[in-house]
Design an enzyme around this catalytic site. Sequence first.
Site, mmCIF file in Angstrom:
data_model
loop_
_atom_site.group_PDB
_atom_site.id
_atom_site.type_symbol
_atom_site.label_atom_id
_atom_site.label_comp_id
_atom_site.label_asym_id
_atom_site.label_seq_id
_atom_site.Cartn_x
_atom_site.Cartn_y
_atom_site.Cartn_z
ATOM 1 N N HIS A 9 -52.489 -80.691 46.626
ATOM 2 C CA HIS A 9 -53.160 -81.373 45.307
ATOM 3 C C HIS A 9 -52.851 -83.002 45.198
ATOM 4 O O HIS A 9 -51.672 -83.313 45.756
ATOM 5 C CB HIS A 9 -52.619 -80.600 44.289
ATOM 6 C CG HIS A 9 -53.357 -80.842 42.761
ATOM 7 N ND1 HIS A 9 -53.344 -81.852 42.022
ATOM 8 C CD2 HIS A 9 -54.463 -80.065 42.232
ATOM 9 C CE1 HIS A 9 -54.053 -81.624 40.992
ATOM 10 N NE2 HIS A 9 -54.697 -80.751 41.316
ATOM 11 N N ASP A 52 -57.019 -72.940 42.964
ATOM 12 C CA ASP A 52 -58.024 -72.166 43.662
ATOM 13 C C ASP A 52 -57.641 -71.144 44.747
ATOM 14 O O ASP A 52 -58.407 -70.341 45.241
ATOM 15 C CB ASP A 52 -59.077 -73.207 44.329
ATOM 16 C CG ASP A 52 -59.674 -74.134 43.588
ATOM 17 O OD1 ASP A 52 -59.537 -75.356 43.455
ATOM 18 O OD2 ASP A 52 -60.636 -73.501 42.570
HETATM 19 C C1 SDX Z 1 -58.894 -78.845 42.380
HETATM 20 O O1 SDX Z 1 -57.505 -83.191 40.702
HETATM 21 C C2 SDX Z 1 -57.540 -81.967 40.000
HETATM 22 O O2 SDX Z 1 -56.636 -81.840 39.106
HETATM 23 C C3 SDX Z 1 -58.187 -80.767 40.746
HETATM 24 C C4 SDX Z 1 -58.047 -79.548 40.239
HETATM 25 C C5 SDX Z 1 -58.685 -79.456 38.717
HETATM 26 O O3 SDX Z 1 -58.028 -78.638 38.204
HETATM 27 O O4 SDX Z 1 -59.558 -80.234 38.348
HETATM 28 O O5 SDX Z 1 -56.734 -79.283 40.307
HETATM 29 C C6 SDX Z 1 -58.845 -78.626 40.882
HETATM 30 O O6 SDX Z 1 -59.717 -79.445 42.750
HETATM 31 C C7 SDX Z 1 -57.740 -78.365 43.175
HETATM 32 C C8 SDX Z 1 -57.861 -78.790 44.755
HETATM 33 C C9 SDX Z 1 -58.663 -78.114 45.333
HETATM 34 N N1 SDX Z 1 -59.027 -78.146 46.736
HETATM 35 C C10 SDX Z 1 -58.581 -77.651 47.814
HETATM 36 O O7 SDX Z 1 -57.869 -76.618 47.611
HETATM 37 C C11 SDX Z 1 -59.273 -78.255 49.066
HETATM 38 C C12 SDX Z 1 -57.958 -78.010 50.002
HETATM 39 N N2 SDX Z 1 -57.097 -79.194 49.635
HETATM 40 C C13 SDX Z 1 -57.141 -80.553 50.347
HETATM 41 O O8 SDX Z 1 -58.588 -80.977 50.611
HETATM 42 C C14 SDX Z 1 -56.298 -81.591 49.497
HETATM 43 O O9 SDX Z 1 -55.258 -81.115 49.334
HETATM 44 C C15 SDX Z 1 -56.863 -82.233 48.241
HETATM 45 C C16 SDX Z 1 -58.292 -82.749 48.472
HETATM 46 C C17 SDX Z 1 -56.704 -81.313 47.289
HETATM 47 C C18 SDX Z 1 -56.025 -83.505 47.890
HETATM 48 O O10 SDX Z 1 -56.292 -84.195 48.938
HETATM 49 P P1 SDX Z 1 -55.188 -85.429 48.988
HETATM 50 O O11 SDX Z 1 -55.220 -86.138 47.747
HETATM 51 O O12 SDX Z 1 -55.903 -86.359 50.281
HETATM 52 O O13 SDX Z 1 -53.899 -84.870 49.460
HETATM 53 P P2 SDX Z 1 -52.587 -85.772 49.768
HETATM 54 O O14 SDX Z 1 -52.751 -87.027 49.704
HETATM 55 O O15 SDX Z 1 -51.540 -84.774 48.892
HETATM 56 O O16 SDX Z 1 -52.291 -85.277 51.231
HETATM 57 C C19 SDX Z 1 -50.891 -85.482 51.846
HETATM 58 C C20 SDX Z 1 -51.262 -84.954 53.301
HETATM 59 C C21 SDX Z 1 -52.540 -85.588 53.996
HETATM 60 O O17 SDX Z 1 -51.960 -85.770 55.239
HETATM 61 P P3 SDX Z 1 -51.561 -87.310 55.806
HETATM 62 O O18 SDX Z 1 -52.671 -88.316 55.541
HETATM 63 O O19 SDX Z 1 -50.299 -87.768 54.905
HETATM 64 O O20 SDX Z 1 -51.036 -87.257 57.164
HETATM 65 O O21 SDX Z 1 -51.503 -83.581 53.524
HETATM 66 C C22 SDX Z 1 -52.742 -83.470 53.850
HETATM 67 C C23 SDX Z 1 -53.678 -84.382 53.863
HETATM 68 O O22 SDX Z 1 -54.336 -84.546 55.152
HETATM 69 N N3 SDX Z 1 -53.271 -82.240 53.298
HETATM 70 C C24 SDX Z 1 -53.568 -81.299 53.910
HETATM 71 C C25 SDX Z 1 -54.167 -80.160 53.036
HETATM 72 N N4 SDX Z 1 -54.006 -80.997 51.579
HETATM 73 C C26 SDX Z 1 -53.465 -82.198 52.013
HETATM 74 N N5 SDX Z 1 -53.429 -80.717 55.066
HETATM 75 C C27 SDX Z 1 -53.995 -79.437 55.334
HETATM 76 N N6 SDX Z 1 -54.394 -78.649 54.402
HETATM 77 C C28 SDX Z 1 -54.359 -78.953 53.179
HETATM 78 N N7 SDX Z 1 -55.089 -78.227 52.255
#
Ligand code: SDX
Length: 393
Positions: free
Chosen positions: A270, A328
């Site tokens: 998140h 989710d």
């Molecule tokens: C919702 O914004 C909100 O409030 C949204 C929401 C709402 O109520 O409206 O909460 C609802 O959208 C929840 C999120 C649902 N999406 C998912 O579950 C999809 C899987 N999650 C990822 O796509 C990701 O976690 C996001 C899109 C949710 C967040 O992406 P970010 O902002 O890029 O995450 P981050 O900056 O915290 O990532 C830190 C690191 C990154 O790696 P580095 O660049 O540091 O090497 O963690 C990695 C990311 O690539 N990472 C993951 C991951 N999520 C982040 N690696 C593997 N699996 C994952 N799920």
Amino acid sequence: KAGYFTYDPGYVSTGACESKITFIDGEKGQLLYRGYPIEQLAEQSNFEEVAYLLLNGELPSKEEFENFVAKINNHTMVHQQMMNFFNGFRRDAHPMAIMVSVVGALSAFYHDSLDINNPEHRDISALRLIAKVPTIAAMCYRYSVGHPFVYPDNDMSLAENFLNMMFSMPTNDWKPDPVLVKAMDRIFILHADHEQNASTSTVRLAGSSGANPFAAIASGIACLWGPAHGGANEACLNMLREIGDVSRIPEFIERAKDKNDPFRLMGFGHRVYKNFDPRAKVMRESAHEVLDLLGKHDDPIFKIALELEKIALEDPYFIEKKLYPNVDFYSGVILDAMGIPTNMFTVIFALARTVGWVSQWHEMIGEDDRRIGRPRQLYTGATERDYVDLNKR
Ligand code: SDX
């Protein structure tokens, strides 16, 4: 100014806006709706009361609540001609494609509530959206399975009504199980608002131009559809099905760490929460209740979800990246157990989030010195240069 994207001239937009509606502390894993903890609202309140709270800022008195519900009930039906939109879609159209279109089309029917400068228009359009989106959502499902549309029954709550419009049949007297109604109501509450997430920011930006509320909310539905956002619940269940057995979890955990692999653990991570999403905790408890009620506690999908969560939370990569289950992760397990088809999961998210979108839109539009949102940029393109004739390139 409150409610808008603010930026310091000359600097990139901070993208920040002011709001009194929802507070999140990502480090603590805290979520408050108008100051009330989400855990308490999920346990003690109901979706209609939460809608009133988000929209008006205070919990309603008994009389205020009854009046609010009565006003919603005036608007749960949709114009009969809206049925025609559905017939234009293929039966296998994704329900979110229909939702985006039909909710946007509300602006073609409710001309008496399009003037955002008129407080009465703003109020009635807020009620129309909160009341009609559940009806349209259920219609999307009924159309996809070739069943007749079921009219709303105003003796029911929005959650009970939604399940009834989804699954009741003219051929029998099926009624939703109260435990499933409570589970659906809790899912609605947990998804109702979440500060300035991507889809809410989309609604604010669209609404800031003066676009009518139905069009602004339709833009939020479009944004929510993405798998990185509201589409994650559908993607998460599909991922759990693809994993198929707890023995394959390590394989997917490794793929999620591989930067060369686009695979992400759906339902994990998140932008704001660097701790457990408080909604995920409530959802996990609700999943246990629903699956026990339905005699599905041995549901293989749920077992995979529990084991995946356990393994991921102990994995150094996920610990270092502060990746936890989000809202989710378990919602899809509950909805699947309730017999809701996977392609309806994000529709349900949009149904619930409409209350938050409407509240945030209402807060923004109500500001007396509102201004159009105008995010800025850091320009990284070419510096000024002269045109070169085609024959000289
Ligand atoms: C919702 O914004 C909100 O409030 C949204 C929401 C709402 O109520 O409206 O909460 C609802 O959208 C929840 C999120 C649902 N999406 C998912 O579950 C999809 C899987 N999650 C990822 O796509 C990701 O976690 C996001 C899109 C949710 C967040 O992406 P970010 O902002 O890029 O995450 P981050 O900056 O915290 O990532 C830190 C690191 C990154 O790696 P580095 O660049 O540091 O090497 O963690 C990695 C990311 O690539 N990472 C993951 C991951 N999520 C982040 N690696 C593997 N699996 C994952 N799920």
